[in-house]
Design a protein around this motif. Structure first.
Motif, PDB file in Angstrom:
ATOM      1  N   LEU A   1       3.323  -0.640   9.088  1.00 42.41           N
ATOM      2  CA  LEU A   1       4.422  -0.635   8.121  1.00 42.41           C
ATOM      3  C   LEU A   1       5.766  -0.788   8.820  1.00 42.41           C
ATOM      4  O   LEU A   1       6.771  -1.140   8.186  1.00 42.41           O
ATOM      5  CB  LEU A   1       4.404   0.665   7.305  1.00 42.41           C
ATOM      6  N   TYR A   2       5.781  -0.532  10.136  1.00 39.39           N
ATOM      7  CA  TYR A   2       7.025  -0.635  10.904  1.00 39.39           C
ATOM      8  C   TYR A   2       7.124  -1.932  11.706  1.00 39.39           C
ATOM      9  O   TYR A   2       7.998  -2.048  12.573  1.00 39.39           O
ATOM     10  CB  TYR A   2       7.174   0.578  11.821  1.00 39.39           C
ATOM     11  N   ASP A   3       6.272  -2.906  11.433  1.00 45.10           N
ATOM     12  CA  ASP A   3       6.455  -4.212  12.071  1.00 45.10           C
ATOM     13  C   ASP A   3       7.852  -4.745  11.743  1.00 45.10           C
ATOM     14  O   ASP A   3       8.254  -4.802  10.576  1.00 45.10           O
ATOM     15  CB  ASP A   3       5.402  -5.202  11.560  1.00 45.10           C
ATOM     16  N   HIS A   4       8.599  -5.114  12.788  1.00 46.47           N
ATOM     17  CA  HIS A   4       9.954  -5.665  12.653  1.00 46.47           C
ATOM     18  C   HIS A   4      10.954  -4.649  12.087  1.00 46.47           C
ATOM     19  O   HIS A   4      12.008  -5.031  11.586  1.00 46.47           O
ATOM     20  CB  HIS A   4       9.946  -6.937  11.786  1.00 46.47           C
ATOM     21  N   LEU A   5      10.618  -3.371  12.193  1.00 45.98           N
ATOM     22  CA  LEU A   5      11.531  -2.310  11.756  1.00 45.98           C
ATOM     23  C   LEU A   5      11.581  -1.232  12.835  1.00 45.98           C
ATOM     24  O   LEU A   5      10.621  -1.045  13.571  1.00 45.98           O
ATOM     25  CB  LEU A   5      11.035  -1.664  10.462  1.00 45.98           C
TER      26      LEU A   5
END
Length: 481
Positions: free
Chosen positions: A190-194
């Motif tokens: 869910l934290y890909d690229h975040l």
């Protein structure tokens, strides 16, 4: 499935590529309903290739009257709630089933994605928060599964928060279809690229056939273990609950421990402190919440950095069975717990602890990282309405009962200690059970492992019954899961 080779996407996980892969999957098809921050998630799908392959409908019922007309009135006239989100995904999933014939689309995997959020206000007083969720099928005509999560925004600009929301929305939809076999890994994806300092997930729940073997309490634990959030809570029923909702404008009494297992000592500490706390003039029992807190360190075995999940669930089951609300935190120091609670309430706070815990609190080594040292920590700990309810301990050598009045602290902190005791910040629990002072939780746990049944006299009846019936804390369960 997708017209592209699976291997082509192995290492291509940009947001655009995720949307493209979903769009090109001829079976994945659903609706997007986004309220409060524009249509930030579906925007990515429109920009990727072949959006008509995935998007059945998109809407943003931004006006409250329109939202109420579609999803029903909220009794409290609130819109950024989990109840509103559930109504949104349920309504849209039912609608797509009604309007698209299964005879015409026998292989379709339907989904409904929704979010309802409030971004940062113009005065930057409230950072913003929101709910995201997806209801989806992994097999045609399968009963729907769900992933529902709550986020806190940490960026100071509404447009930046919208960008983060859109990225997490794409990650959620992609993960539901391609990464849901491993919910622990899904949480990380869910934290890909975040980055975690932009958006924080502080509650997540999985439901349905895809997640039939998932215990949501373990998912809560993952959020804290991975540094995604500092504290999570779950209810006596075992469901993850939003800390902000539980703590908002409440009087809070908390007992920290390992609870491995709950002992008569824990029980007496809790009951005695609760009576003192509720008898305070300013405390309303109907607006009081009692929290049993375990830190990550409490959950680790001595000399071991890993957490045994079965051991954790044994403890959680015992606390839930006794009707307790449980908090798992990453707060080693007590003052951080108080700071956390103070974010949600200005009402009275109480900490229940034994004399041995109080001795640790006055150990200066815990505060060397603070520029103001122990004075800074204590300024945060003993704020306004906080009181420590102190349970005595027995000196094993002399048999002396040690209370706040007989406790000897280091000379350097003696005056500081005296100041807080004299000003009523530390209250001795006088109606203690002297027999419980001979109970040492670590020894109780060791007795269970050794098969020494003397432990049964040292724990509440329900606890003993459950431990025996479910074979909790056994050597067989002592290995890591």
């Amino acid at each position: 499935m997708s017209a592209l080779n699976e291997d082509e996407f192995e290492n291509i996980l940009s947001i655009q590529n995720k949307c493209t892969r979903l769009n090109l999957n001829e079976n994945i098809y659903g609706t997007f309903a986004e309220i409060g921050a524009g249509q930030e998630t579906v925007r990515h799908f429109f920009r990727a290739g072949n959006p008509k392959g995935t998007i059945a409908k998109t809407l943003s019922a931004y006006d409250k009257d329109f939202s109420d007309a579609i999803y029903g009135l909220d009794p409290q006239n609130r819109y950024v709630t989990v109840e509103r989100l559930k109504r949104m995904i349920d309504y849209e999933a039912e609608l797509i089933e009604q309007r698209l014939s299964r005879k015409k689309y026998p292989d379709k995997l339907f989904f409904s994605y929704a979010n309802t959020v409030a971004t940062i206000d113009w005065a930057k007083k409230y950072k913003g928060h929101g709910w995201l969720g997806i209801k989806f099928q992994r097999e045609p005509k399968q009963a729907y599964s769900e992933i529902i999560l709550h986020v806190q925004f940490h960026e100071n600009n509404a447009s930046q928060q919208q960008i983060s929301l859109g990225i997490m929305g794409v990650n959620l939809i992609y993960a539901a279809f391609y990464q849901s076999d491993d919910p622990k890994e899904l949480i990380k994806k869910l934290y890909d690229h975040l980055s975690k300092d932009k958006i924080e997930i502080d509650s997540i729940n999985f439901k349905g056939p895809v997640f039939k073997n998932v215990d949501n309490r373990l998912m809560s634990l993952e959020l804290v273990k991975n540094g995604i959030t500092e504290a999570v809570m779950f209810s006596p029923e075992g469901n993850n609950i939003l800390p902000a909702n539980v703590l908002y404008k409440k009087h809070i009494l908390t007992l920290r421990g390992s609870f491995r297992p709950v002992t008569n000592l824990n029980l007496n500490m809790f009951l005695s402190a609760r009576n003192l706390f509720l008898n305070q003039e300013n405390v309303d029992p109907d607006k009081t919440v009692i929290i049993f807190e375990m830190t990550l360190n409490n959950l680790k075995s001595e000399g071991d950095n890993e957490i045994n999940e079965k051991d954790f669930l044994d403890r959680a089951d015992l606390l839930c069975a006794s009707g307790q609300t449980v908090m798992i935190s990453n707060f080693q120091e007590y003052y951080k717990v108080v700071e956390y609670f103070a974010q949600h309430t200005k009402k009275e706070l109480g900490l229940v602890m034994g004399v041995d815990n109080l001795i640790d609190i006055f150990n200066e080594r815990y505060y060397r990282h603070l520029s103001g040292g122990i004075l800074e920590a204590f300024g945060k700990l003993f704020f306004k309405s906080l009181k420590v309810y102190l349970y005595p301990i027995k000196d094993e050598k002399t048999g002396e009962i040690i209370t706040s009045k007989t406790l000897k602290v280091h000379p350097r902190v003696k005056e500081l200690y005296k100041f807080f005791v004299d000003n009523g910040k530390v209250i001795d629990i006088e109606d203690y059970d002297e027999k419980s002072l001979d109970i040492h939780p670590r020894q109780v746990y060791e007795m269970i492992l050794e098969g020494n049944h003397e432990w049964e006299k040292m724990v509440p009846g329900l606890t003993a019954k459950m431990i025996k019936e479910k074979n909790m804390f056994s050597k067989e369960k002592a290995s890591h899961s």
